[in-house]
Scaffold this motif. Structure first.
Motif, PDB file in Angstrom:
ATOM      1  N   GLY A  54     -12.044  12.880  -6.890  1.00 23.10           N
ATOM      2  CA  GLY A  54     -12.007  12.159  -7.619  1.00 23.10           C
ATOM      3  C   GLY A  54     -10.943  11.639  -8.573  1.00 23.10           C
ATOM      4  N   VAL A  55     -10.053  12.132  -8.913  1.00 25.09           N
ATOM      5  CA  VAL A  55      -8.948  12.183  -9.811  1.00 25.09           C
ATOM      6  C   VAL A  55      -7.699  11.207  -9.659  1.00 25.09           C
ATOM      7  N   ASP A  56      -7.491  10.748 -10.583  1.00 29.36           N
ATOM      8  CA  ASP A  56      -6.526   9.085  -9.935  1.00 29.36           C
ATOM      9  C   ASP A  56      -5.097   9.899  -9.700  1.00 29.36           C
ATOM     10  N   TYR A  57      -4.505  10.149  -8.592  1.00 28.22           N
ATOM     11  CA  TYR A  57      -3.008  10.661  -8.388  1.00 28.22           C
ATOM     12  C   TYR A  57      -2.357  10.176  -9.380  1.00 28.22           C
ATOM     13  N   PHE A  58      -1.941   9.161 -10.273  1.00 29.41           N
ATOM     14  CA  PHE A  58      -1.246   8.675 -10.781  1.00 29.41           C
ATOM     15  C   PHE A  58      -1.566   9.206 -12.644  1.00 29.41           C
ATOM     16  N   TRP A  59      -2.769   9.918 -12.954  1.00 24.63           N
ATOM     17  CA  TRP A  59      -2.812  10.421 -13.884  1.00 24.63           C
ATOM     18  C   TRP A  59      -1.958  12.111 -13.217  1.00 24.63           C
ATOM     19  N   PHE A  68     -10.271  10.469 -14.160  1.00 22.52           N
ATOM     20  CA  PHE A  68     -11.199  10.186 -12.756  1.00 22.52           C
ATOM     21  C   PHE A  68     -11.249   9.273 -12.312  1.00 22.52           C
ATOM     22  N   ILE A  69     -11.469   8.972 -11.497  1.00 24.09           N
ATOM     23  CA  ILE A  69     -11.401   7.241 -10.971  1.00 24.09           C
ATOM     24  C   ILE A  69     -12.796   6.737 -10.179  1.00 24.09           C
ATOM     25  N   ASN A  70     -13.380   5.505  -9.759  1.00 22.06           N
ATOM     26  CA  ASN A  70     -14.713   5.087  -9.469  1.00 22.06           C
ATOM     27  C   ASN A  70     -13.679   5.328  -7.660  1.00 22.06           C
ATOM     28  N   ALA A  71     -14.783   4.905  -6.393  1.00 25.57           N
ATOM     29  CA  ALA A  71     -14.607   4.698  -5.340  1.00 25.57           C
ATOM     30  C   ALA A  71     -13.610   2.926  -4.831  1.00 25.57           C
ATOM     31  N   THR A  72     -14.098   2.292  -5.762  1.00 29.00           N
ATOM     32  CA  THR A  72     -13.049   1.288  -5.519  1.00 29.00           C
ATOM     33  C   THR A  72     -11.410   2.006  -5.722  1.00 29.00           C
ATOM     34  N   GLN A  73     -11.955   2.643  -7.548  1.00 26.86           N
ATOM     35  CA  GLN A  73     -10.657   3.292  -7.755  1.00 26.86           C
ATOM     36  C   GLN A  73      -9.696   3.643  -6.706  1.00 26.86           C
ATOM     37  N   LEU A  74     -10.350   5.054  -6.241  1.00 30.59           N
ATOM     38  CA  LEU A  74     -10.584   5.689  -4.753  1.00 30.59           C
ATOM     39  C   LEU A  74      -9.434   5.226  -3.845  1.00 30.59           C
ATOM     40  N   LEU A  75     -10.246   4.540  -3.568  1.00 36.44           N
ATOM     41  CA  LEU A  75      -9.282   3.468  -2.557  1.00 36.44           C
ATOM     42  C   LEU A  75      -8.145   2.999  -2.989  1.00 36.44           C
ATOM     43  N   LEU A  76      -8.174   2.464  -3.576  1.00 39.28           N
ATOM     44  CA  LEU A  76      -6.879   1.901  -4.278  1.00 39.28           C
ATOM     45  C   LEU A  76      -5.690   2.780  -4.566  1.00 39.28           C
ATOM     46  N   GLU A  77      -6.495   4.130  -4.854  1.00 40.78           N
ATOM     47  CA  GLU A  77      -4.985   5.088  -5.131  1.00 40.78           C
ATOM     48  C   GLU A  77      -4.550   5.573  -3.915  1.00 40.78           C
ATOM     49  N   GLN A  78      -5.575   5.882  -2.956  1.00 49.25           N
ATOM     50  CA  GLN A  78      -5.130   5.968  -1.048  1.00 49.25           C
ATOM     51  C   GLN A  78      -4.152   4.739  -0.375  1.00 49.25           C
ATOM     52  N   LEU A  79      -3.938   3.887  -0.889  1.00 45.09           N
ATOM     53  CA  LEU A  79      -3.258   2.935  -0.336  1.00 45.09           C
ATOM     54  C   LEU A  79      -1.976   2.932  -1.149  1.00 45.09           C
ATOM     55  N   ALA A  80      -2.512   3.664  -1.845  1.00 36.03           N
ATOM     56  CA  ALA A  80      -0.827   3.484  -3.099  1.00 36.03           C
ATOM     57  C   ALA A  80      -0.572   4.423  -2.458  1.00 36.03           C
ATOM     58  N   ILE A  81      -0.461   5.075  -2.365  1.00 33.05           N
ATOM     59  CA  ILE A  81       0.153   6.774  -1.909  1.00 33.05           C
ATOM     60  C   ILE A  81       0.003   5.883  -0.253  1.00 33.05           C
ATOM     61  N   GLU A  82      -0.758   5.759   0.477  1.00 30.26           N
ATOM     62  CA  GLU A  82      -0.053   5.321   2.127  1.00 30.26           C
ATOM     63  C   GLU A  82       1.210   4.272   2.163  1.00 30.26           C
ATOM     64  N   HIS A  84       3.473   3.316  -0.576  1.00 30.45           N
ATOM     65  CA  HIS A  84       4.257   4.009  -1.414  1.00 30.45           C
ATOM     66  C   HIS A  84       4.195   3.147  -3.105  1.00 30.45           C
ATOM     67  N   TRP A  85       3.488   2.505  -3.371  1.00 30.05           N
ATOM     68  CA  TRP A  85       3.060   1.355  -4.499  1.00 30.05           C
ATOM     69  C   TRP A  85       3.800   2.375  -5.934  1.00 30.05           C
ATOM     70  N   ASP A  86       4.194   1.880  -6.916  1.00 28.74           N
ATOM     71  CA  ASP A  86       4.645   2.032  -7.538  1.00 28.74           C
ATOM     72  C   ASP A  86       3.331   2.152  -8.488  1.00 28.74           C
ATOM     73  N   SER A  87       3.123   2.713  -9.890  1.00 27.14           N
ATOM     74  CA  SER A  87       2.683   2.670 -11.609  1.00 27.14           C
ATOM     75  C   SER A  87       2.059   1.136 -11.166  1.00 27.14           C
ATOM     76  N   GLU A  88       2.813  -0.201 -11.354  1.00 27.67           N
ATOM     77  CA  GLU A  88       2.457  -0.948 -11.667  1.00 27.67           C
ATOM     78  C   GLU A  88       2.055  -1.867 -10.413  1.00 27.67           C
ATOM     79  N   THR A  89       2.340  -1.744 -10.009  1.00 30.00           N
ATOM     80  CA  THR A  89       1.988  -1.971  -7.946  1.00 30.00           C
ATOM     81  C   THR A  89       0.170  -2.103  -8.548  1.00 30.00           C
ATOM     82  N   LEU A  90      -0.318  -0.556  -8.265  1.00 27.24           N
ATOM     83  CA  LEU A  90      -1.375  -0.132  -8.938  1.00 27.24           C
ATOM     84  C   LEU A  90      -2.703  -0.915  -9.921  1.00 27.24           C
ATOM     85  N   ASP A  91      -1.431  -0.776 -11.111  1.00 28.34           N
ATOM     86  CA  ASP A  91      -2.413  -0.716 -12.328  1.00 28.34           C
ATOM     87  C   ASP A  91      -3.004  -2.781 -11.805  1.00 28.34           C
TER      88      ASP A  91
END
Length: 117
Positions: A54-59, A68-82, A84-91
């Motif tokens: 449950g670690v934040d990819y960008f961290w 560490f991230i919660n379930a919603t943030q984990l889903l967003l992290e996975q979407l960001a990776i898939e 190719h969002w930059d860190s600003e878009t993820l934020d």
């Protein structure tokens, strides 16, 4: 550095290198090499660390945000990776999902109106 952040995660979870490595399919020595910066983990290993613990990819990769991230943030992290969002878009996406329900609905309404134009 990434190795230091991996060590911080492992120690924060109270795990030995061996216990940390097991669910990742890695050896204790592989974790030691990563933590000591003598080996750089593959992209799939970085993603696996994030998913399993449950670690934040960008961290983990850039030192930005919180470890560490919660379930919603984990889903967003996975979407960001898939996607190719930059860190600003993820934020921005994280902030959107942190809005109170009425503000979230307001933003969705604005997006729908832009789509219809």
């Amino acid at each position: 550095m990434l190795g230091q952040r991996v060590k911080e995660i492992r120690k924060g979870l109270g795990l030995t290198m061996k216990k940390f490595a097991e669910p990742l399919g890695l050896s204790e020595s592989a974790i030691s090499h990563i933590e000591n910066e003598s080996a750089n983990p593959s992209e799939s290993t970085k993603k696996l660390i994030c998913s399993v613990y449950g670690v934040d990819y960008f961290w983990l990769t850039e030192g930005k945000g919180k470890p560490f991230i919660n379930a919603t943030q984990l889903l967003l992290e996975q979407l960001a990776i898939e996607n190719h969002w930059d860190s600003e878009t993820l934020d921005i996406m994280k902030k959107l999902y942190e809005l109170p329900p009425e503000q979230f609905e307001l933003v969705l309404g604005m997006i729908k109106n832009m789509k219809d134009e």
